[in-house]
Design a protein around this motif. Structure first.
Motif, PDB file in Angstrom:
ATOM      1  N   GLN A  82      17.693 -20.046  85.225  1.00 35.24           N
ATOM      2  CA  GLN A  82      16.433 -20.776  85.576  1.00 35.24           C
ATOM      3  C   GLN A  82      15.202 -21.457  86.844  1.00 35.24           C
ATOM      4  N   LEU A  83      16.873 -21.369  87.123  1.00 31.07           N
ATOM      5  CA  LEU A  83      16.101 -22.600  88.935  1.00 31.07           C
ATOM      6  C   LEU A  83      16.002 -21.309  89.644  1.00 31.07           C
ATOM      7  N   TYR A  84      16.523 -20.259  89.754  1.00 28.51           N
ATOM      8  CA  TYR A  84      16.388 -19.302  90.730  1.00 28.51           C
ATOM      9  C   TYR A  84      15.618 -17.941  90.146  1.00 28.51           C
ATOM     10  N   GLY A  85      14.293 -18.041  89.947  1.00 28.98           N
ATOM     11  CA  GLY A  85      13.521 -17.688  88.983  1.00 28.98           C
ATOM     12  C   GLY A  85      13.237 -15.560  90.255  1.00 28.98           C
ATOM     13  N   SER A  86      13.180 -15.978  91.287  1.00 30.56           N
ATOM     14  CA  SER A  86      13.821 -14.544  91.985  1.00 30.56           C
ATOM     15  C   SER A  86      14.532 -14.334  92.076  1.00 30.56           C
ATOM     16  N   ALA A  87      15.462 -14.479  91.234  1.00 27.54           N
ATOM     17  CA  ALA A  87      16.612 -13.726  91.663  1.00 27.54           C
ATOM     18  C   ALA A  87      16.207 -12.285  91.476  1.00 27.54           C
ATOM     19  N   ILE A  88      17.282 -12.080  92.063  1.00 27.55           N
ATOM     20  CA  ILE A  88      17.677 -10.096  92.032  1.00 27.55           C
ATOM     21  C   ILE A  88      18.904  -9.804  90.870  1.00 27.55           C
ATOM     22  N   THR A  89      18.732  -9.050  89.696  1.00 30.61           N
ATOM     23  CA  THR A  89      20.718  -8.706  88.842  1.00 30.61           C
ATOM     24  C   THR A  89      20.783  -7.347  89.526  1.00 30.61           C
TER      25      THR A  89
ATOM     26  N   PRO B 172      18.209 -20.647 100.263  1.00 29.57           N
ATOM     27  CA  PRO B 172      18.057 -18.795 100.490  1.00 29.57           C
ATOM     28  C   PRO B 172      16.975 -18.352  99.864  1.00 29.57           C
ATOM     29  N   ASN B 173      16.733 -16.841 100.810  1.00 29.09           N
ATOM     30  CA  ASN B 173      15.738 -16.289 100.567  1.00 29.09           C
ATOM     31  C   ASN B 173      16.416 -15.285  99.856  1.00 29.09           C
ATOM     32  N   ARG B 174      16.911 -14.883  99.700  1.00 31.20           N
ATOM     33  CA  ARG B 174      17.462 -13.391  98.623  1.00 31.20           C
ATOM     34  C   ARG B 174      18.462 -14.150  97.669  1.00 31.20           C
ATOM     35  N   VAL B 175      18.585 -14.380  96.298  1.00 32.78           N
ATOM     36  CA  VAL B 175      19.108 -14.829  95.650  1.00 32.78           C
ATOM     37  C   VAL B 175      19.928 -13.215  95.028  1.00 32.78           C
ATOM     38  N   PHE B 176      21.048 -12.938  94.879  1.00 30.34           N
ATOM     39  CA  PHE B 176      21.555 -11.916  93.792  1.00 30.34           C
ATOM     40  C   PHE B 176      23.128 -12.052  92.492  1.00 30.34           C
ATOM     41  N   PHE B 177      22.461 -11.753  91.475  1.00 31.00           N
ATOM     42  CA  PHE B 177      23.383 -12.588  90.082  1.00 31.00           C
ATOM     43  C   PHE B 177      23.942 -10.954  90.466  1.00 31.00           C
ATOM     44  N   LEU B 178      25.861 -11.137  90.356  1.00 35.19           N
ATOM     45  CA  LEU B 178      26.205 -10.014  89.517  1.00 35.19           C
ATOM     46  C   LEU B 178      26.703  -9.660  88.799  1.00 35.19           C
ATOM     47  N   ASN B 179      26.520  -8.770  87.827  1.00 35.83           N
ATOM     48  CA  ASN B 179      26.751  -8.474  86.408  1.00 35.83           C
ATOM     49  C   ASN B 179      27.897  -7.264  86.204  1.00 35.83           C
ATOM     50  N   VAL B 180      29.238  -8.318  85.858  1.00 36.22           N
ATOM     51  CA  VAL B 180      29.646  -7.835  84.985  1.00 36.22           C
ATOM     52  C   VAL B 180      30.513  -7.746  83.868  1.00 36.22           C
ATOM     53  N   PRO B 181      30.735  -6.836  83.035  1.00 30.18           N
ATOM     54  CA  PRO B 181      31.042  -7.132  81.610  1.00 30.18           C
ATOM     55  C   PRO B 181      32.566  -7.749  81.770  1.00 30.18           C
ATOM     56  N   PHE B 182      32.760  -8.204  80.855  1.00 29.85           N
ATOM     57  CA  PHE B 182      34.002  -9.544  80.328  1.00 29.85           C
ATOM     58  C   PHE B 182      35.477  -8.050  80.303  1.00 29.85           C
TER      59      PHE B 182
ATOM     60  N   ASN C 103      13.382  -5.018 101.123  1.00 33.44           N
ATOM     61  CA  ASN C 103      12.760  -4.690 100.468  1.00 33.44           C
ATOM     62  C   ASN C 103      12.029  -5.932 100.288  1.00 33.44           C
ATOM     63  N   PRO C 104       9.987  -6.020 100.714  1.00 41.81           N
ATOM     64  CA  PRO C 104      10.025  -7.125 100.270  1.00 41.81           C
ATOM     65  C   PRO C 104      10.322  -8.063  98.695  1.00 41.81           C
ATOM     66  N   LEU C 105      10.231  -9.415  98.557  1.00 43.63           N
ATOM     67  CA  LEU C 105      10.366  -9.797  96.951  1.00 43.63           C
ATOM     68  C   LEU C 105       9.309  -8.539  96.526  1.00 43.63           C
ATOM     69  N   PRO C 106       9.127  -8.501  95.383  1.00 48.49           N
ATOM     70  CA  PRO C 106       8.001  -7.928  94.439  1.00 48.49           C
ATOM     71  C   PRO C 106       7.378  -8.796  93.903  1.00 48.49           C
ATOM     72  N   LYS C 107       6.158  -9.017  93.777  1.00 53.26           N
ATOM     73  CA  LYS C 107       4.844  -9.460  92.877  1.00 53.26           C
ATOM     74  C   LYS C 107       4.735  -9.545  91.448  1.00 53.26           C
ATOM     75  N   LYS C 108       5.678 -11.204  90.618  1.00 50.56           N
ATOM     76  CA  LYS C 108       4.902 -10.730  90.080  1.00 50.56           C
ATOM     77  C   LYS C 108       3.216 -11.119  89.931  1.00 50.56           C
ATOM     78  N   ILE C 109       3.058 -10.324  88.217  1.00 47.32           N
ATOM     79  CA  ILE C 109       1.609 -10.813  87.626  1.00 47.32           C
ATOM     80  C   ILE C 109       1.752 -12.059  87.699  1.00 47.32           C
ATOM     81  N   PRO C 110       0.658 -12.891  87.519  1.00 44.56           N
ATOM     82  CA  PRO C 110       0.199 -14.577  86.147  1.00 44.56           C
ATOM     83  C   PRO C 110       0.128 -13.995  85.327  1.00 44.56           C
TER      84      PRO C 110
END
Lengths: 131, 479
Positions: free
Chosen positions: B445-452, B372-382, B472-479
């Motif tokens: 951890q596997l999908y490091g560039s995922a968006i929550t 996938p080129n975009r991964v999203f984690f949908l966070n919903v409380p219990f 929008n393009p994925l933001p760069k992370k500074i090394p």
């Protein structure tokens, strides 16, 4: 809105040095060979071009003779030995060799393999000589 | 080979390669440089440009009224991004340049330096090695439209322009408290930014011309000029309010500078939605599929369809369905591959949800080449999930689905006959959620560039967040 002088200048620069065809060739090579390090690969391609231009050695063509024959045969599905004018124009467009000058006229003659080969080679030489 | 009889079929590896290596942006940058400089010999120029490899270095301009904190922000950004800072002072105090000596004379006599000279200085400085390799940040230049236009004609284009703004009264008052450390050149403030070490405190000096009258005059001139500079940078400008604590301004500036602008690169979205049961994955997938014409691939749905159609895979899957056991990974992947390899998925892109459930499935997906080129984690409380799921009901007569809180049935008669799906019972829901949370850390951890995304809002708000994440393009992370 009229195009400004700089814009016209820039468009003319692109035409003169055939930049569009060059960039098209580079991108196609990149996507086809998919090297691990795209920048280094591009640099090596450009160096080969530069040397070829200076020493007059044959240019690294993207499509060689057997490719052109294969393409013709794919278009000529019934094996008559000729293709229609529309197919011929579309094929040139696919190869990126078709310019908008409209110098292709449907003169009623059928396009044979030889004519196709000749035309493709002629256009490629034209482009390469401008680099 | 011609597009007259059948459309071209491009193998999916090509667009994937193009996206990962940002080929479009690479070519676009090279073409931009070619057109700006228009060298007579394009090929050596292009070789040189590729060697420089500086498409992604920071090129930032920070503008703002006096006392807005430009220099502080510029210095912090410099340290963070490891680039070179260019201010009027350090351009002029450069000892190695002939133009700088001329400018210095004027600067020391407190006369304004003519724009042409200033811009020439900038051009010289930007051609130096460190600016090319590590990027540059211009602090307070260009001040006038003339300077902005001259810089533009030379082909110097910033990628991000930040304009700080604050009400005039705040600025005048703030300027009165300005103090400078003569050794490091850092700017401190008597109220907002007092240095902790006493030795720095002792050597702080009061700068000249910070009285109210002078600040007011400088502000007038600033306002007159900035209005004409801002239209020169239409799409790359961002205005940040300087009337907040320094750290907040810095944080906003840093996030902006690290974001990439939208490009025209061809992009087929391959979206993966991950989240616990009841977080809204199917709904979001359906909305995305409808709006962007992607193919909605729901794993559970695929399996059910296979069983219902009695395909070869369906026959294999059916016993697992009957025993209510989870379908094994190998079989699951085969069914998924069959769907994702079809031409419409490759061409239009897909939205995947329901899989992967754990790390093994995720690795299998990757090995099959479905990245996938975009991964999203949908966070919903219990609690929200419990509320959403345990109150679901269905009307056996009409087949309508209701929710006792969000979409209650209209009459008492209907309510009396509503039934609940046994899978929505509290125990079942808790079980499934535990399963998800156990695997969450590995997947994150596997999908490091995922968006929550916060899934605890109404569906259209969540949809907008997901949309902006895709477009929008994925933001760069500074090394």
């Amino acid at each position: 809105m009229e195009t400004s002088n700089r814009e016209l200048q820039a468009a003319e620069y692109l035409e003169r040095h055939r930049i569009k065809e060059l960039v098209s060739y580079l991108t196609s090579a990149l996507l086809f060979f998919r090297p691990e390090k795209p920048r280094e690969y591009l640099i090596s391609l450009l160096e080969r071009l530069r040397i070829a231009k200076v020493t007059g050695v044959a240019f690294p063509f993207f499509m060689d003779n057997s490719n052109i024959v294969a393409m013709f045969e794919m278009m000529d599905s019934s094996g008559r030995g000729t293709i229609s004018f529309v197919q011929y124009k579309e094929a040139l467009k696919t190869l990126g060799l078709y310019t908008e000058d409209g110098d292709l006229k449907d003169d009623g003659h059928i396009i044979t393999l030889d004519k196709f080969k000749e035309e493709v080679n002629k256009r490629m030489k034209e482009i390469w000589s401008a680099f | 080979m011609d597009s007259t009889t059948a459309p071209h079929r491009i193998p999916p590896e090509m667009p994937q390669y193009g996206e990962e290596n940002h080929i479009f942006e690479l070519m676009q940058n090279m073409l931009e440089q070619l057109l700006i400089h228009q060298p007579e010999d394009p090929i050596p120029f292009m070789i040189q440009h590729l060697h420089k490899d500086n498409d992604n270095v920071p090129r930032i301009v920070i503008l703002g009224p006096p006392a807005s904190g430009k220099t502080t922000i510029a210095m912090w950004l410099c340290k963070h991004l490891n680039s070179s800072l260019l201010t009027l002072e350090n351009l002029v105090l450069n000892e190695f340049s002939f133009t700088a000596t001329k400018a210095r004379r004027l600067y020391l006599q407190r006369k304004t330096i003519p724009s042409a000279l200033l811009v020439q200085l900038i051009q010289e400085r930007l051609a130096e090695e460190d600016c090319i390799k590590r990027g540059w940040i211009l602090d307070g230049i260009p001040e006038t439209r003339e300077q902005a236009l001259r810089i533009q004609t030379l082909g110097i284009t910033p990628r991000h322009v930040i304009v700080l703004s604050a009400p005039d009264t705040v600025l005048i008052e703030r300027n009165l408290g300005k103090r400078i450390d003569p050794q490091t050149g850092e700017i401190y403030h008597t109220t907002f930014d007092w240095p902790p070490e006493s030795e720095i405190q002792n050597r702080l000096m009061v700068p000249e011309d910070i009285s109210e009258l002078e600040t007011a005059q400088k502000l007038l001139e600033y306002h007159r000029n900035i209005v004409r500079v801002i239209p020169s940078y239409p799409k790359i400008l961002k205005v940040i309010s300087a009337d907040q604590p320094c750290v907040d301004v810095f944080y906003q500036a840093l996030t902006y500078v690290q974001s990439n602008h939208r490009t025209n690169a061809p992009f087929t979205p391959r979206v993966l939605l991950l989240g616990p049961v009841g977080s809204g994955k199917s709904l979001q997938a359906a909305l995305l599929a409808q709006k962007y014409r992607l193919v909605n691939v729901c794993c559970g749905q695929l399996l059910k369809e296979a069983v219902a159609d009695r395909t070869t895979f369906g026959e294999l899957v059916q016993p697992f369905f009957e025993k209510e056991m989870a379908v094994p990974d190998g079989l699951l992947m085969k069914v998924l591959s069959q769907r994702l390899d079809q031409q419409d998925c490759i061409q239009k892109g897909w939205v995947l949800h329901g899989v992967p459930r754990d790390l093994d499935q995720a690795h299998l997906l990757k090995s099959l080449g479905y990245n996938p080129n975009r991964v999203f984690f949908l966070n919903v409380p219990f609690d929200s999930i419990m509320e959403r799921l345990t109150l679901r009901r269905i009307d056996p007569v009409t087949g309508e689905r209701y929710h006792l809180m969000y979409k209650p049935p209209p009459t008492m008669e209907i309510q009396a006959r509503l039934l609940q799906n046994p899978k929505d019972a509290e125990e079942q829901v808790k079980l499934k959620m535990d399963l998800f949370y156990r695997n969450l850390a590995d997947l994150e951890q596997l999908y490091g560039s995922a968006i929550t995304v916060n899934g605890d809002q109404d569906p259209y708000t969540v949809f907008e967040y997901i949309e902006s994440g895709i477009i929008n393009p994925l933001p760069k992370k500074i090394p």
